[in-house]
Design a protein around this motif. Structure first.
Motif, PDB file in Angstrom:
ATOM      1  N   PRO A   1      12.247 -27.639 -37.213  1.00  0.00           N
ATOM      2  CA  PRO A   1      11.538 -28.457 -38.200  1.00  0.00           C
ATOM      3  C   PRO A   1      10.206 -28.974 -37.677  1.00  0.00           C
ATOM      4  CG  PRO A   1      13.269 -29.742 -37.178  1.00  0.00           C
ATOM      5  CD  PRO A   1      13.399 -28.340 -36.633  1.00  0.00           C
ATOM      6  N   ALA A   2       9.467 -29.625 -38.550  1.00  0.00           N
ATOM      7  CA  ALA A   2       8.197 -30.235 -38.182  1.00  0.00           C
ATOM      8  C   ALA A   2       8.399 -31.299 -37.108  1.00  0.00           C
ATOM      9  CB  ALA A   2       7.540 -30.848 -39.415  1.00  0.00           C
ATOM     10  N   ASP A   3       7.331 -31.564 -36.361  1.00  0.00           N
ATOM     11  CA  ASP A   3       7.315 -32.608 -35.323  1.00  0.00           C
ATOM     12  C   ASP A   3       8.352 -32.355 -34.241  1.00  0.00           C
ATOM     13  OD1 ASP A   3       5.265 -34.105 -36.651  1.00  0.00           O
ATOM     14  OD2 ASP A   3       6.785 -34.828 -38.055  1.00  0.00           O
ATOM     15  N   SER A   4       8.443 -31.113 -33.794  1.00  0.00           N
ATOM     16  CA  SER A   4       9.413 -30.720 -32.768  1.00  0.00           C
ATOM     17  C   SER A   4       8.738 -29.865 -31.706  1.00  0.00           C
ATOM     18  CB  SER A   4      10.566 -29.921 -33.384  1.00  0.00           C
ATOM     19  OG  SER A   4      11.241 -30.649 -34.387  1.00  0.00           O
ATOM     20  N   ASN A   5       9.286 -29.914 -30.491  1.00  0.00           N
ATOM     21  CA  ASN A   5       8.899 -29.002 -29.419  1.00  0.00           C
ATOM     22  C   ASN A   5       9.898 -27.858 -29.358  1.00  0.00           C
ATOM     23  OD1 ASN A   5       6.780 -30.693 -28.545  1.00  0.00           O
ATOM     24  ND2 ASN A   5       8.204 -31.922 -27.339  1.00  0.00           N
ATOM     25  N   TRP A   6       9.444 -26.706 -28.887  1.00  0.00           N
ATOM     26  CA  TRP A   6      10.364 -25.592 -28.669  1.00  0.00           C
ATOM     27  C   TRP A   6       9.848 -24.726 -27.535  1.00  0.00           C
ATOM     28  CZ3 TRP A   6       8.324 -20.699 -29.150  1.00  0.00           C
ATOM     29  CH2 TRP A   6       7.178 -20.546 -29.940  1.00  0.00           C
ATOM     30  N   SER A   7      10.773 -23.989 -26.911  1.00  0.00           N
ATOM     31  CA  SER A   7      10.397 -23.031 -25.874  1.00  0.00           C
ATOM     32  C   SER A   7      11.392 -21.891 -25.845  1.00  0.00           C
ATOM     33  CB  SER A   7      10.331 -23.697 -24.491  1.00  0.00           C
ATOM     34  OG  SER A   7      11.621 -24.045 -24.037  1.00  0.00           O
ATOM     35  N   VAL A   8      10.898 -20.713 -25.451  1.00  0.00           N
ATOM     36  CA  VAL A   8      11.743 -19.524 -25.271  1.00  0.00           C
ATOM     37  C   VAL A   8      11.360 -18.900 -23.931  1.00  0.00           C
ATOM     38  CG1 VAL A   8      12.343 -17.233 -26.128  1.00  0.00           C
ATOM     39  CG2 VAL A   8      11.911 -19.090 -27.755  1.00  0.00           C
ATOM     40  N   THR A   9      12.387 -18.647 -23.097  1.00  0.00           N
ATOM     41  CA  THR A   9      12.195 -17.967 -21.821  1.00  0.00           C
ATOM     42  C   THR A   9      12.799 -16.582 -21.924  1.00  0.00           C
ATOM     43  OG1 THR A   9      12.340 -20.071 -20.629  1.00  0.00           O
ATOM     44  CG2 THR A   9      12.602 -18.047 -19.338  1.00  0.00           C
TER      45      THR A   9
END
Length: 264
Positions: A88-96
């Motif tokens: 959703p909006a206002d979120s951090n994310w990461s993919v390794t």
């Protein structure tokens, strides 16, 4: 109007990049990333919501403070349904990346009280549409009836060799519910084998927009308005990932009158 055919740039990192500004529209954004094992892709959603789609390969994901573990299992977009992750909006994310990884970042304006969630294969049933040489196979990722996002609609389609798709010609460029909804749309195309090509035409009734494009492996096409059928040539299956968004999260299309007889 911007060029409707967006070619990939390079073979590593961000190879495709479409923003509302570059497309000359309001809602849809699309990026494609190609990663090597151990590389990390991370971002903030800001005011937008995001759907990550694992096109091929495996990657460990975190989003909105949650650890989603390793997602992805297919090594080609032609090998079954995908893993995906809604953020959703206002979120951090990461993919390794755990393997060579191709990941699509689909985005649109966010809003509402939606939660990050994984969308594993089988979340929605595989569908087959059409008949004869107009058969295609559909993997819904974020359809309108799942009530899981503010704007985004995301779907994958496989069109077998020699078939047409997104056909009979239809459009969704009028905010005129319940008759038709306004939705911008991107198509991310892949061919199997990859040296193949297909065709897509984007056109309006008055032909003020009328572009016919030869699409190759990795191309992105933009559909700001109008009808947008595809056709793949003999010997080459066509995959495409569709991202749609507009003022309302509803997919209601209008068929071209001259081609409606094909639906009988």
């Amino acid at each position: 109007m911007p060029n409707l055919l967006v070619k990939p740039e390079g073979t590593h990192g961000r190879v495709s990049h479409v923003t509302p500004e570059s497309a000359g529209w309001t809602y849809v954004g699309f990026d494609m990333h190609r990663m090597k094992p151990g590389e990390i892709l991370a971002a903030e959603t800001g005011s937008r919501e995001v759907c990550l789609v694992w096109i091929s390969g495996k990657g460990k994901a975190t989003a909105a403070g949650q650890d989603f573990g390793v997602l992805g299992e297919r090594m080609s977009p032609f090998e079954g349904a995908p893993h995906a992750l809604y953020i959703p909006a206002d979120s951090n994310w990461s993919v390794t990346a755990e393997t060579d990884l191709e990941i699509a970042v689909c985005s649109a304006p966010g809003g509402g009280d939606y939660q990050a969630k994984a969308i594993p294969p089988g979340t929605h049933p595989k569908l087959s549409r059409g008949k004869g040489s107009n058969v295609r196979h559909v993997h819904n990722i974020m359809p309108e009836n799942d009530n899981s996002a503010h704007s985004l609609l995301v779907v994958e389609v496989i069109t077998p060799s020699g078939n047409t798709s997104s056909y009979p010609s239809h459009k969704h460029d009028q905010d005129d519910l319940p008759n038709e909804s306004f939705l911008e749309e991107t198509y991310y195309h892949r061919l199997n084998p990859p040296q193949g090509f297909a065709f897509q035409r984007v056109y309006t009734d008055d032909r003020s927009l009328d572009e016919a494009m030869a699409v190759e492996n990795g191309d992105v096409t933009l559909v700001p308005k109008g009808y947008h059928p595809c056709a793949t040539i003999h010997g080459y299956d066509l995959y495409y990932l569709n991202v749609m968004a507009g003022p309302k999260r509803v997919w209601k299309f209008h068929n071209a009158k001259e081609h409606e007889w094909l639906l009988v």
